[in-house]
Design a protein around this motif. Structure first.
Motif, PDB file in Angstrom:
ATOM      1  N   THR A 149       0.881  -1.167   0.000  1.00  0.00           N
ATOM      2  CA  THR A 149       0.000   0.000   0.000  1.00  0.00           C
ATOM      3  C   THR A 149       0.915   1.212   0.000  1.00  0.00           C
ATOM      4  O   THR A 149       1.850   1.288   0.799  1.00  0.00           O
ATOM      5  CB  THR A 149      -0.918   0.044   1.243  1.00  0.00           C
ATOM      6  OG1 THR A 149      -0.119   0.147   2.428  1.00  0.00           O
ATOM      7  CG2 THR A 149      -1.790  -1.204   1.329  1.00  0.00           C
ATOM      8  N   ILE A 160      -2.955   0.209  -4.111  1.00  0.00           N
ATOM      9  CA  ILE A 160      -2.778  -1.078  -3.429  1.00  0.00           C
ATOM     10  C   ILE A 160      -2.394  -2.123  -4.475  1.00  0.00           C
ATOM     11  O   ILE A 160      -2.927  -2.120  -5.589  1.00  0.00           O
ATOM     12  CB  ILE A 160      -4.075  -1.514  -2.722  1.00  0.00           C
ATOM     13  CG1 ILE A 160      -4.404  -0.576  -1.549  1.00  0.00           C
ATOM     14  CG2 ILE A 160      -3.970  -2.965  -2.218  1.00  0.00           C
ATOM     15  CD1 ILE A 160      -5.759  -0.836  -0.923  1.00  0.00           C
ATOM     16  N   HIS A 178      -6.829   3.745   2.172  1.00  0.00           N
ATOM     17  CA  HIS A 178      -6.563   2.311   2.284  1.00  0.00           C
ATOM     18  C   HIS A 178      -7.377   1.739   3.440  1.00  0.00           C
ATOM     19  O   HIS A 178      -7.457   2.343   4.514  1.00  0.00           O
ATOM     20  CB  HIS A 178      -5.074   2.058   2.587  1.00  0.00           C
ATOM     21  CG  HIS A 178      -4.146   2.535   1.523  1.00  0.00           C
ATOM     22  ND1 HIS A 178      -2.964   3.195   1.808  1.00  0.00           N
ATOM     23  CD2 HIS A 178      -4.206   2.454   0.176  1.00  0.00           C
ATOM     24  CE1 HIS A 178      -2.342   3.487   0.687  1.00  0.00           C
ATOM     25  NE2 HIS A 178      -3.077   3.049  -0.325  1.00  0.00           N
ATOM     26  N   ALA A 193     -10.461  -0.624   0.067  1.00  0.00           N
ATOM     27  CA  ALA A 193     -10.170   0.805  -0.041  1.00  0.00           C
ATOM     28  C   ALA A 193     -11.444   1.583  -0.322  1.00  0.00           C
ATOM     29  O   ALA A 193     -12.491   1.009  -0.648  1.00  0.00           O
ATOM     30  CB  ALA A 193      -9.160   1.054  -1.159  1.00  0.00           C
TER      31      ALA A 193
END
Length: 258
Positions: A149, A160, A178, A193
Motif C-alpha cells: 500500500t 494497493i 486504504h 479501499a
C-alpha cells in the motif's frame, strides 16, 4: 531455481489463507458461463431509451479521460522500492493457464478509459479506468495477500497491490483511503479501499490493473466489465496476446454451430 521458489511461495500463500465459510462466490461457480451470458444478453435487448442515452454519455466520458496522461508505470519507471516487480524476464513462461474462478468485480463502474497505447504521451495505459463516486467501496478481485500500500504523487495516488494464489497481481489506483495493510490476507469481495481521485487524476475513478509476473495484461482479456463477470473460468496468459481484449457471445457461438 527461481521458478521453483515462486511456485512454493504461491503454495505457501494458499496454505496461509484460513479456511472459513465463504459467502461470496464466483458467478461461474453457480452456472456455466454460456447460460449466464445468454440470460444477460437477453436482458440487454430490453434496454430503454434512457439506457441508450447513458451509453452515449459513457462514450463522451471515455473521450475526456483519454486526454489524461497515463499513470507512471510503478513496475518499470523509476520506482523499485520493496521490489514491486521482482521477476526476471527469464522466469516468465511463454504461456500459463490462470484460474479466475472465485472472482469479485473491484467496483460496479463502467469503463471510462481503456487499456492501450496512448499516442499523445508515447506510452501505454496499462489498465482500465472504471467510473466511481468519491469514497465508493473498492473490493479485492480475488483471494490473496496485500503486497503493498503506497502513494505515488505523479501517477497512481494512493494505491494497493495484491498478490493472488492464481499467479496474478491486481493494482488499484487513485484511492482515497486504504482499508488494508501490507501482508494482510484478504478474500475476494472484501473491502480494501475507498475510491477517490488522488495522484494524476481529473475526477473520481478506479485505475485497475491485472498483472502476471510483471506483464500488464489487458483486464478486458479476463473480465467482462459490461456484464460484471469473467469471460471464462480460466485465462491463458501468452506473451503474444496478453495486450488483447476478449469478447464472449454465446448467441453468436450458438448460431455458428447450427
Amino acid at each position: 531455481m527461481l521458478k521453483k521458489i515462486y511456485t512454493v511461495s504461491l503454495l505457501s500463500l494458499l496454505l496461509a489463507i484460513p479456511v472459513i465459510a465463504q459467502t461470496i462466490t464466483s458467478p461461474s461457480s453457480r452456472s456455466p458461463h454460456a447460460a449466464m451470458h445468454k440470460e444477460l444478453l437477453a436482458k440487454q435487448q430490453t434496454h430503454s431509451e434512457e439506457q441508450i442515452q447513458l451509453v452515449e454519455h459513457y462514450t463522451f466520458l471515455d473521450l475526456i479521460d483519454d486526454d489524461l496522461e497515463p499513470e507512471l508505470d510503478i513496475y518499470n519507471e523509476g520506482w523499485n522500492s520493496k521490489s514491486v516487480n521482482p521477476f526476471k524476464e527469464s522466469d516468465v513462461p511463454d504461456t500459463q493457464v490462470i484460474d479466475v474462478t472465485g472472482h469479485f468485480m473491484p467496483c460496479p463502474g463502467f469503463i471510462t478509459s481503456n487499456y492501450g497505447y496512448r499516442r499523445k504521451f508515447g506510452r501505454m495505459h496499462k489498465g482500465v479506468d472504471l467510473k466511481i463516486q468519491r469514497n465508493d467501496t473498492i473490493y479485492a478481485a480475488f483471494d490473496g495477500k496485500v503486497r503493498l500500500t503506497a502513494y505515488e504523487r505523479k501517477g497512481y495516488g494512493y494505491y494497493i497491490i495484491i498478490r493472488h494464489p492464481n499467479g496474478l497481481e491486481t493494482v488499484y489506483g487513485h484511492l482515497n483511503k486504504h482499508l488494508v495493510k501490507p501482508d494482510q490476507v484478504v478474500r475476494a469481495g472484501e473491502p480494501i479501499a475507498l475510491g477517490g481521485s488522488t495522484g494524476r487524476s481529473t475526477g473520481p475513478h478506479l485505475h485497475f490493473e491485472t498483472r502476471f509476473m510483471g506483464y500488464a495484461i489487458n483486464p478486458c482479456a479476463i473480465f467482462d466489465f459490461e456484464n460484471q463477470t469473467t469471460h471464462t473460468d480460466t485465462y491463458t496468459f501468452s506473451k503474444k496476446t496478453y495486450t488483447q481484449p476478449r469478447s464472449f457471445s454465446p448467441v453468436k457461438s450458438d448460431v455458428a454451430k447450427k
